[in-house]
Design a protein around this motif. Sequence first.
Motif, PDB file in Angstrom:
ATOM      1  N   ASP A 231       0.831  -1.202   0.000  1.00  0.00           N
ATOM      2  CA  ASP A 231       0.000   0.000   0.000  1.00  0.00           C
ATOM      3  C   ASP A 231       0.868   1.256   0.000  1.00  0.00           C
ATOM      4  OD1 ASP A 231      -2.714   1.286   0.425  1.00  0.00           O
ATOM      5  OD2 ASP A 231      -1.650   2.047   2.176  1.00  0.00           O
ATOM      6  N   GLN A 232       0.591   2.163  -0.940  1.00  0.00           N
ATOM      7  CA  GLN A 232       1.317   3.421  -1.013  1.00  0.00           C
ATOM      8  C   GLN A 232       0.379   4.512  -1.519  1.00  0.00           C
ATOM      9  OE1 GLN A 232       4.652   2.769  -3.640  1.00  0.00           O
ATOM     10  NE2 GLN A 232       3.384   2.030  -5.309  1.00  0.00           N
ATOM     11  N   ALA A 233       0.813   5.765  -1.359  1.00  0.00           N
ATOM     12  CA  ALA A 233      -0.021   6.909  -1.701  1.00  0.00           C
ATOM     13  C   ALA A 233       0.756   7.868  -2.594  1.00  0.00           C
ATOM     14  CB  ALA A 233      -0.491   7.621  -0.430  1.00  0.00           C
ATOM     15  N   LEU A 234       0.020   8.798  -3.206  1.00  0.00           N
ATOM     16  CA  LEU A 234       0.612   9.839  -4.047  1.00  0.00           C
ATOM     17  C   LEU A 234       0.495  11.161  -3.315  1.00  0.00           C
ATOM     18  CD1 LEU A 234       0.093  10.314  -7.861  1.00  0.00           C
ATOM     19  CD2 LEU A 234      -0.263  12.256  -6.311  1.00  0.00           C
ATOM     20  N   VAL A 235       1.578  11.950  -3.343  1.00  0.00           N
ATOM     21  CA  VAL A 235       1.629  13.202  -2.580  1.00  0.00           C
ATOM     22  C   VAL A 235       2.175  14.320  -3.470  1.00  0.00           C
ATOM     23  CG1 VAL A 235       2.524  14.345  -0.509  1.00  0.00           C
ATOM     24  CG2 VAL A 235       2.094  11.867  -0.482  1.00  0.00           C
ATOM     25  N   VAL A 236       1.517  15.478  -3.409  1.00  0.00           N
ATOM     26  CA  VAL A 236       1.959  16.678  -4.115  1.00  0.00           C
ATOM     27  C   VAL A 236       1.946  17.835  -3.115  1.00  0.00           C
ATOM     28  CG1 VAL A 236       1.327  18.359  -5.901  1.00  0.00           C
ATOM     29  CG2 VAL A 236       1.212  15.924  -6.394  1.00  0.00           C
ATOM     30  N   ASN A 237       2.898  18.759  -3.255  1.00  0.00           N
ATOM     31  CA  ASN A 237       2.959  19.940  -2.400  1.00  0.00           C
ATOM     32  C   ASN A 237       2.541  21.154  -3.227  1.00  0.00           C
ATOM     33  OD1 ASN A 237       3.538  21.888  -0.476  1.00  0.00           O
ATOM     34  ND2 ASN A 237       5.757  21.827  -0.815  1.00  0.00           N
ATOM     35  N   VAL A 238       1.341  21.683  -2.965  1.00  0.00           N
ATOM     36  CA  VAL A 238       0.875  22.877  -3.659  1.00  0.00           C
ATOM     37  C   VAL A 238       1.510  24.096  -2.997  1.00  0.00           C
ATOM     38  CG1 VAL A 238      -1.133  24.267  -4.295  1.00  0.00           C
ATOM     39  CG2 VAL A 238      -1.291  21.765  -4.309  1.00  0.00           C
ATOM     40  N   ARG A 239       2.183  24.888  -3.797  1.00  0.00           N
ATOM     41  CA  ARG A 239       2.945  26.028  -3.285  1.00  0.00           C
ATOM     42  C   ARG A 239       2.086  26.923  -2.390  1.00  0.00           C
ATOM     43  NH1 ARG A 239       3.187  30.690  -5.930  1.00  0.00           N
ATOM     44  NH2 ARG A 239       2.610  29.694  -7.898  1.00  0.00           N
ATOM     45  N   ASP A 240       2.598  27.175  -1.192  1.00  0.00           N
ATOM     46  CA  ASP A 240       1.968  28.045  -0.191  1.00  0.00           C
ATOM     47  C   ASP A 240       0.618  27.543   0.302  1.00  0.00           C
ATOM     48  OD1 ASP A 240       4.114  29.868  -0.308  1.00  0.00           O
ATOM     49  OD2 ASP A 240       3.226  30.898  -2.024  1.00  0.00           O
ATOM     50  N   ARG A 241       0.296  26.274  -0.005  1.00  0.00           N
ATOM     51  CA  ARG A 241      -0.937  25.668   0.507  1.00  0.00           C
ATOM     52  C   ARG A 241      -0.653  24.466   1.397  1.00  0.00           C
ATOM     53  NH1 ARG A 241      -5.105  29.335  -0.307  1.00  0.00           N
ATOM     54  NH2 ARG A 241      -5.511  29.689  -2.528  1.00  0.00           N
ATOM     55  N   GLY A 242       0.205  23.565   0.907  1.00  0.00           N
ATOM     56  CA  GLY A 242       0.520  22.359   1.666  1.00  0.00           C
ATOM     57  C   GLY A 242       0.315  21.106   0.849  1.00  0.00           C
ATOM     58  N   LEU A 243       0.299  19.979   1.541  1.00  0.00           N
ATOM     59  CA  LEU A 243       0.277  18.678   0.887  1.00  0.00           C
ATOM     60  C   LEU A 243      -1.124  18.294   0.412  1.00  0.00           C
ATOM     61  CD1 LEU A 243       2.538  16.602   3.328  1.00  0.00           C
ATOM     62  CD2 LEU A 243       3.218  17.792   1.227  1.00  0.00           C
ATOM     63  N   VAL A 244      -1.164  17.702  -0.765  1.00  0.00           N
ATOM     64  CA  VAL A 244      -2.346  17.006  -1.260  1.00  0.00           C
ATOM     65  C   VAL A 244      -1.997  15.527  -1.274  1.00  0.00           C
ATOM     66  CG1 VAL A 244      -3.911  16.662  -3.199  1.00  0.00           C
ATOM     67  CG2 VAL A 244      -3.074  18.963  -2.663  1.00  0.00           C
ATOM     68  N   VAL A 245      -2.758  14.725  -0.539  1.00  0.00           N
ATOM     69  CA  VAL A 245      -2.478  13.297  -0.386  1.00  0.00           C
ATOM     70  C   VAL A 245      -3.617  12.515  -1.027  1.00  0.00           C
ATOM     71  CG1 VAL A 245      -2.080  11.407   1.242  1.00  0.00           C
ATOM     72  CG2 VAL A 245      -1.188  13.702   1.741  1.00  0.00           C
ATOM     73  N   ALA A 327     -18.511  15.392  -0.830  1.00  0.00           N
ATOM     74  CA  ALA A 327     -18.890  14.060  -1.287  1.00  0.00           C
ATOM     75  C   ALA A 327     -18.156  13.711  -2.577  1.00  0.00           C
ATOM     76  CB  ALA A 327     -20.396  14.005  -1.516  1.00  0.00           C
ATOM     77  N   GLY A 328     -17.683  12.485  -2.661  1.00  0.00           N
ATOM     78  CA  GLY A 328     -17.037  12.002  -3.866  1.00  0.00           C
ATOM     79  C   GLY A 328     -18.044  11.403  -4.824  1.00  0.00           C
ATOM     80  N   SER A 329     -17.643  11.255  -6.082  1.00  0.00           N
ATOM     81  CA  SER A 329     -18.504  10.682  -7.110  1.00  0.00           C
ATOM     82  C   SER A 329     -17.664  10.478  -8.356  1.00  0.00           C
ATOM     83  CB  SER A 329     -19.668  11.628  -7.419  1.00  0.00           C
ATOM     84  OG  SER A 329     -20.434  11.178  -8.522  1.00  0.00           O
ATOM     85  N   SER A 330     -17.932   9.416  -9.094  1.00  0.00           N
ATOM     86  CA  SER A 330     -17.267   9.247 -10.382  1.00  0.00           C
ATOM     87  C   SER A 330     -17.470  10.510 -11.216  1.00  0.00           C
ATOM     88  CB  SER A 330     -17.855   8.049 -11.135  1.00  0.00           C
ATOM     89  OG  SER A 330     -17.527   6.828 -10.519  1.00  0.00           O
ATOM     90  N   GLY A 331     -16.389  10.983 -11.827  1.00  0.00           N
ATOM     91  CA  GLY A 331     -16.473  12.148 -12.688  1.00  0.00           C
ATOM     92  C   GLY A 331     -16.281  13.483 -12.009  1.00  0.00           C
ATOM     93  N   SER A 332     -16.028  13.510 -10.705  1.00  0.00           N
ATOM     94  CA  SER A 332     -15.789  14.770 -10.000  1.00  0.00           C
ATOM     95  C   SER A 332     -14.323  15.173 -10.128  1.00  0.00           C
ATOM     96  CB  SER A 332     -16.157  14.645  -8.521  1.00  0.00           C
ATOM     97  OG  SER A 332     -17.539  14.408  -8.374  1.00  0.00           O
ATOM     98  N   SER A 333     -14.089  16.471 -10.360  1.00  0.00           N
ATOM     99  CA  SER A 333     -12.732  17.003 -10.431  1.00  0.00           C
ATOM    100  C   SER A 333     -12.515  18.012  -9.314  1.00  0.00           C
ATOM    101  CB  SER A 333     -12.469  17.683 -11.779  1.00  0.00           C
ATOM    102  OG  SER A 333     -12.395  16.752 -12.829  1.00  0.00           O
ATOM    103  N   PHE A 334     -11.339  17.938  -8.703  1.00  0.00           N
ATOM    104  CA  PHE A 334     -11.000  18.830  -7.604  1.00  0.00           C
ATOM    105  C   PHE A 334      -9.730  19.591  -7.977  1.00  0.00           C
ATOM    106  CE2 PHE A 334     -13.100  15.005  -6.137  1.00  0.00           C
ATOM    107  CZ  PHE A 334     -14.218  15.540  -5.518  1.00  0.00           C
ATOM    108  N   LYS A 335      -9.858  20.897  -8.112  1.00  0.00           N
ATOM    109  CA  LYS A 335      -8.761  21.755  -8.550  1.00  0.00           C
ATOM    110  C   LYS A 335      -8.192  22.494  -7.355  1.00  0.00           C
ATOM    111  CE  LYS A 335      -7.773  25.576 -11.754  1.00  0.00           C
ATOM    112  NZ  LYS A 335      -8.365  26.456 -12.791  1.00  0.00           N
ATOM    113  N   LEU A 336      -6.912  22.283  -7.095  1.00  0.00           N
ATOM    114  CA  LEU A 336      -6.237  22.885  -5.948  1.00  0.00           C
ATOM    115  C   LEU A 336      -5.027  23.649  -6.470  1.00  0.00           C
ATOM    116  CD1 LEU A 336      -6.539  19.610  -3.957  1.00  0.00           C
ATOM    117  CD2 LEU A 336      -7.735  21.714  -3.341  1.00  0.00           C
ATOM    118  N   ALA A 337      -5.013  24.955  -6.219  1.00  0.00           N
ATOM    119  CA  ALA A 337      -3.994  25.809  -6.829  1.00  0.00           C
ATOM    120  C   ALA A 337      -3.313  26.673  -5.775  1.00  0.00           C
ATOM    121  CB  ALA A 337      -4.624  26.687  -7.903  1.00  0.00           C
ATOM    122  N   ALA A 338      -2.101  27.119  -6.107  1.00  0.00           N
ATOM    123  CA  ALA A 338      -1.392  28.061  -5.272  1.00  0.00           C
ATOM    124  C   ALA A 338      -2.143  29.391  -5.237  1.00  0.00           C
ATOM    125  CB  ALA A 338       0.020  28.262  -5.816  1.00  0.00           C
ATOM    126  N   PRO A 339      -1.931  30.191  -4.204  1.00  0.00           N
ATOM    127  CA  PRO A 339      -2.607  31.486  -4.148  1.00  0.00           C
ATOM    128  C   PRO A 339      -2.335  32.318  -5.384  1.00  0.00           C
ATOM    129  CG  PRO A 339      -1.545  30.984  -2.059  1.00  0.00           C
ATOM    130  CD  PRO A 339      -1.086  29.958  -3.027  1.00  0.00           C
TER     131      PRO A 339
END
Length: 345
Positions: A231-245, A327-339
């Motif tokens: 088991d492993q996960a994917l991690v991204v660091n959004v600038r000036d926001r923090g981790l997306v796991v 709530a999650g659902s097939s086809g949902s997109s979540f956009k997370l951006a730096a300030p």
Amino acid sequence: MAVPRPAAGTAVDPVGLEPVDEIVVTTLVDNVFDALLAGDERTTRTPLGVGPVQAPQFETGTTTVGLMAEHGFSALVSVRRGAVTTRLLFDTGLSPDAMVTNAGRLGIDPSDIQAVILSHGHWDHAGGLAGLAGRRGVRSLPMVVHPMIWTRRRLSVPGREPMELPTLSRRALEGEGFAVLERREPSLLVDGCVLITGEVDRTTEYERGMPPAHQRWTGDAWEHDPLVIDDQALVVNVRDRGLVVLTGCGHSGVVNIVRHAQRLTGVPELHALIGGFHLSGTAFEPIIGRTVDALTGLAPGLVVPGHCTGWRAQHALAAAMPDAWVAGSSGSSFKLAAPAGQLPD
């Protein structure tokens, strides 16, 4: 087999995770599809009306549809740094058809996928590889996996016949053109912008893994397999926001996974947590309270529990974090951006 060890303090060999300007996580497969969910400034929903598809019982011979849902998980991860966007596929769902069907209905071209990451070897996260191979022409498409992903497993529930789970075949995958890359350790992809955790340190007292019915074949006998070590996960660091796991099932324990990501990267802020939390069923419902308390203390801006999280945990998370839970659902997109208006260093 190496077993993750509890670890305190900062990482001996920390990972320098480069910040990104934006990440978009599009759920290609989840356990539900809800066409009536509302979006917001960071969430885009897929409504009914995708199509047309053949349906001779209607006057026009066609109908419009939504997206497929099944007991599985798959997400397209688009990471942007400056003007460069990279698209990764994280897990592929249960069936050969659902992920590629949904991608097609969303207008996603499989040829744009630049690598595949599998969170672990369970078939409800790897079943869509056959469909991807058939649609894309996956010559030398990199696939990042843990070396124990090929483990033979079964469910042996008392009073029932044991059910052996489908086991991935490295030979078959390589024959389809996937370039399999095995790593136990953390991996950095996309010029150091995407972290694949590798094995996760198990540091909480309550996230003890799978019950005795979940077993693995040692070569000589079946034995309890609580850890799902791959088991492993994917991690991204959004600038000036923090981790997306992003988790698949979270078999390592979703709190363990977040702590592991924080420790590896040295980034304390959790901006978003998306994926399966594996809190469904009698074996896991007793730890819902402690998990919710720990996640609430981490104060994420977005929490999207899906797949194997379970309805009891969903209700508890929504109640504890009403401003973060979505709530999650097939086809949902979540956009997370730096300030906006800030330039990278």
